[in-house]
Design a protein around this motif. Structure first.
Motif, PDB file in Angstrom:
ATOM      1  N   TYR A  41       4.340 -33.980 -22.118  1.00  0.00           N
ATOM      2  CA  TYR A  41       4.793 -33.742 -23.486  1.00  0.00           C
ATOM      3  C   TYR A  41       3.688 -33.116 -24.338  1.00  0.00           C
ATOM      4  CZ  TYR A  41       6.319 -34.627 -28.263  1.00  0.00           C
ATOM      5  OH  TYR A  41       6.654 -34.473 -29.576  1.00  0.00           O
ATOM      6  N   VAL A  42       2.458 -33.608 -24.168  1.00  0.00           N
ATOM      7  CA  VAL A  42       1.339 -33.092 -24.956  1.00  0.00           C
ATOM      8  C   VAL A  42       1.121 -31.609 -24.686  1.00  0.00           C
ATOM      9  CG1 VAL A  42      -1.165 -33.209 -25.250  1.00  0.00           C
ATOM     10  CG2 VAL A  42       0.173 -35.311 -25.185  1.00  0.00           C
ATOM     11  N   TYR A  43       1.268 -31.210 -23.414  1.00  0.00           N
ATOM     12  CA  TYR A  43       0.980 -29.821 -23.043  1.00  0.00           C
ATOM     13  C   TYR A  43       2.244 -28.985 -22.830  1.00  0.00           C
ATOM     14  CZ  TYR A  43      -3.756 -31.510 -22.214  1.00  0.00           C
ATOM     15  OH  TYR A  43      -4.998 -32.067 -22.361  1.00  0.00           O
ATOM     16  N   THR A  44       3.398 -29.504 -23.290  1.00  0.00           N
ATOM     17  CA  THR A  44       4.645 -28.804 -22.994  1.00  0.00           C
ATOM     18  C   THR A  44       4.743 -27.444 -23.670  1.00  0.00           C
ATOM     19  OG1 THR A  44       7.047 -29.077 -22.853  1.00  0.00           O
ATOM     20  CG2 THR A  44       5.988 -29.799 -24.889  1.00  0.00           C
ATOM     21  N   ASN A  45       4.159 -27.306 -24.871  1.00  0.00           N
ATOM     22  CA  ASN A  45       4.127 -25.999 -25.524  1.00  0.00           C
ATOM     23  C   ASN A  45       2.976 -25.186 -24.941  1.00  0.00           C
ATOM     24  OD1 ASN A  45       6.276 -26.597 -27.279  1.00  0.00           O
ATOM     25  ND2 ASN A  45       4.900 -27.737 -28.597  1.00  0.00           N
ATOM     26  N   GLU A  46       3.241 -24.583 -23.800  1.00  0.00           N
ATOM     27  CA  GLU A  46       2.174 -23.994 -23.014  1.00  0.00           C
ATOM     28  C   GLU A  46       1.592 -22.729 -23.634  1.00  0.00           C
ATOM     29  OE1 GLU A  46       2.434 -24.535 -18.683  1.00  0.00           O
ATOM     30  OE2 GLU A  46       4.559 -24.287 -19.048  1.00  0.00           O
ATOM     31  N   VAL A  47       2.453 -21.912 -24.260  1.00  0.00           N
ATOM     32  CA  VAL A  47       2.015 -20.633 -24.811  1.00  0.00           C
ATOM     33  C   VAL A  47       2.283 -20.640 -26.307  1.00  0.00           C
ATOM     34  CG1 VAL A  47       2.283 -18.125 -24.704  1.00  0.00           C
ATOM     35  CG2 VAL A  47       2.573 -19.499 -22.632  1.00  0.00           C
ATOM     36  N   VAL A  48       1.333 -20.139 -27.090  1.00  0.00           N
ATOM     37  CA  VAL A  48       1.498 -20.096 -28.541  1.00  0.00           C
ATOM     38  C   VAL A  48       2.591 -19.092 -28.903  1.00  0.00           C
ATOM     39  CG1 VAL A  48       0.374 -19.630 -30.739  1.00  0.00           C
ATOM     40  CG2 VAL A  48      -0.915 -20.716 -28.883  1.00  0.00           C
ATOM     41  N   ARG A  49       3.560 -19.553 -29.688  1.00  0.00           N
ATOM     42  CA  ARG A  49       4.670 -18.706 -30.119  1.00  0.00           C
ATOM     43  C   ARG A  49       4.745 -18.663 -31.649  1.00  0.00           C
ATOM     44  NH1 ARG A  49       5.928 -15.991 -25.459  1.00  0.00           N
ATOM     45  NH2 ARG A  49       6.546 -17.403 -23.791  1.00  0.00           N
ATOM     46  N   GLU A  50       5.406 -17.623 -32.159  1.00  0.00           N
ATOM     47  CA  GLU A  50       5.687 -17.495 -33.598  1.00  0.00           C
ATOM     48  C   GLU A  50       4.419 -17.663 -34.442  1.00  0.00           C
ATOM     49  OE1 GLU A  50       8.544 -16.513 -34.822  1.00  0.00           O
ATOM     50  OE2 GLU A  50       9.506 -16.446 -32.848  1.00  0.00           O
ATOM     51  N   VAL A  51       3.370 -16.942 -34.073  1.00  0.00           N
ATOM     52  CA  VAL A  51       2.128 -16.991 -34.842  1.00  0.00           C
ATOM     53  C   VAL A  51       2.345 -16.280 -36.182  1.00  0.00           C
ATOM     54  CG1 VAL A  51      -0.300 -16.322 -34.920  1.00  0.00           C
ATOM     55  CG2 VAL A  51       0.747 -17.009 -32.737  1.00  0.00           C
ATOM     56  N   PRO A  52       2.124 -16.940 -37.316  1.00  0.00           N
ATOM     57  CA  PRO A  52       2.330 -16.293 -38.620  1.00  0.00           C
ATOM     58  C   PRO A  52       1.276 -15.220 -38.878  1.00  0.00           C
ATOM     59  CG  PRO A  52       1.406 -18.486 -38.904  1.00  0.00           C
ATOM     60  CD  PRO A  52       1.711 -18.356 -37.444  1.00  0.00           C
ATOM     61  N   VAL A  53       1.732 -14.028 -39.213  1.00  0.00           N
ATOM     62  CA  VAL A  53       0.817 -12.909 -39.487  1.00  0.00           C
ATOM     63  C   VAL A  53       1.239 -12.207 -40.783  1.00  0.00           C
ATOM     64  CG1 VAL A  53       0.300 -12.519 -37.052  1.00  0.00           C
ATOM     65  CG2 VAL A  53       2.172 -11.260 -38.140  1.00  0.00           C
ATOM     66  N   ALA A  54       0.270 -11.543 -41.394  1.00  0.00           N
ATOM     67  CA  ALA A  54       0.530 -10.715 -42.578  1.00  0.00           C
ATOM     68  C   ALA A  54       0.466  -9.245 -42.185  1.00  0.00           C
ATOM     69  CB  ALA A  54      -0.493 -11.032 -43.664  1.00  0.00           C
ATOM     70  N   VAL A  55       1.228  -8.416 -42.868  1.00  0.00           N
ATOM     71  CA  VAL A  55       1.300  -6.989 -42.551  1.00  0.00           C
ATOM     72  C   VAL A  55       0.804  -6.167 -43.735  1.00  0.00           C
ATOM     73  CG1 VAL A  55       2.851  -5.057 -42.130  1.00  0.00           C
ATOM     74  CG2 VAL A  55       3.172  -7.195 -40.889  1.00  0.00           C
ATOM     75  N   VAL A  56      -0.034  -5.193 -43.410  1.00  0.00           N
ATOM     76  CA  VAL A  56      -0.441  -4.188 -44.398  1.00  0.00           C
ATOM     77  C   VAL A  56      -0.001  -2.838 -43.853  1.00  0.00           C
ATOM     78  CG1 VAL A  56      -2.342  -3.160 -45.671  1.00  0.00           C
ATOM     79  CG2 VAL A  56      -2.418  -5.604 -45.087  1.00  0.00           C
TER      80      VAL A  56
END
Length: 345
Positions: A41-56
């Motif tokens: 359960y601790v490591y179930t989110n294996e890959v980082v998803r939906e990283v918040p970014v800003a756009v210029v």
């Protein structure tokens, strides 16, 4: 017939000891059931998803907007703000409202038509993937951890049982009665409850845990069963041998728990095997977890057959045989010591 009755009686006595002792039950039942779920359960989110970014977007034409739509459609990035300039975007970064900035320069369309680079690397680095970059720690680490949990909890359970016996029988690990006269019967009788229980727990880990957390599962069920039996026997018999150093119930915790992390590293899975010094490699061959974890990972992640893990499979049977003989020798010594104490001078 008498031999079978002796083994059954010893098995029954050991089973009662296990059931009546909450400490042993925690280590051999609760921990193997709960820890695989906790770690997975601790490591179930294996890959980082939906990283918040800003756009210029300094270009602001149809081509740049199309690029941003395609970026937004990916599962990896979530565009949370459109900024007028880099200063605004950097402020969002400082406030931790965004964790990255996508900057599309004013010359984007022109550079693209001219075939020029438009990618800038703020930090130059070398990227060397150590395992499947599309997966993560759960798929990479949890399978060997499951096998290590089996070994360590067997050691702890047998160690606590041994310490309990010493406390009850004035320093001896067996009582003085007609059932405990043959060391082979003692080893089989004491090992049988752990073998039956841990076959069920191993199947639970192989089937339930891997399905719940979608861990790699390419191996054949019967290949796994054939592989896990010598692994469990090697762990049980080695646990009996190591428990000869346990004189109090608490000793086994000091003796066995600290070994978990070093054994994981020495297996060559969480640390590159080529970088492990020869001395520690030879030390690792003493423990069933070294061959067990490597064989298990090949079965589950690569779909290996029993022939493919022949080296690990044979090594586990050799370990089981050696530790069985050593356990029998130890209990024979205990029987002789007990006879000396009881025999009148």
């Amino acid at each position: 017939m008498k031999s079978i009755l002796n083994i059954v009686q010893i098995w029954y006595n050991e089973l009662l000891t296990i059931i009546k002792d909450p400490g042993i039950m925690i280590f051999i039942l609760f921990v193997p059931l709960a820890y695989p779920l906790l770690y997975s359960y601790v490591y179930t989110n294996e890959v980082v998803r939906e990283v918040p970014v800003a756009v210029v977007d300094e270009c602001g034409n149809a081509l740049s907007r199309e690029l941003l739509r395609k970026i937004e459609a990916t599962p990896d990035v979530d565009i949370v703000a459109h900024c007028n300039n880099m200063t605004e975007a950097q402020e969002l970064l400082k406030e931790q409202k965004a964790y990255g900035i996508i900057n599309i320069p004013a010359s984007f369309s022109k550079d693209l038509y001219n075939g020029e680079d438009i990618i800038k690397m703020p930090v130059e680095y070398d990227y060397v993937p150590l395992y499947n970059p599309q997966s993560g720690f759960a798929a990479f680490l949890i399978p060997p951890v499951l096998l290590l949990i089996i070994q360590q909890t067997i050691f702890l359970g047998i160690g606590m049982s041994m310490g309990d016996s010493r406390e009850r029988y004035m320093g001896s690990v067996i009582p003085f009665n007609r059932w405990y006269k043959n060391p082979v019967h003692i080893v089989f009788g004491k090992g049988l409850p752990y073998l039956v229980l841990y076959i069920l727990l191993a199947v639970y880990m192989f089937v339930a845990v891997t399905k719940i957390f979608t861990l790699p599962q390419m191996g054949d069920y019967w290949t796994f069963i054939a592989f896990i039996v010598p692994y469990l026997l090697a762990c049980i018999f080695m646990g009996m041998v190591l428990s000869s150093f346990v004189y109090r119930r608490e000793d086994c915790i000091m003796l066995f728990v600290f070994m978990s992390v070093p054994l994981l590293f020495m297996s060559g899975l969480s640390y590159p095997g080529a970088s492990i010094p020869d001395f520690w490699k030879y030390i690792s061959y003493i423990f069933p977890s070294t061959f067990g974890t490597n064989g298990y990972v090949r079965i589950t992640a690569m779909g290996a057959s029993r022939q493919d893990v022949k080296t690990e499979y044979c090594a586990l049977w050799i370990q089981a045989g050696i530790y069985f003989v050593m356990a029998c020798m130890y209990y024979r010594h205990q029987i002789l010591q007990l006879i000396k104490k009881i025999k009148p001078t």
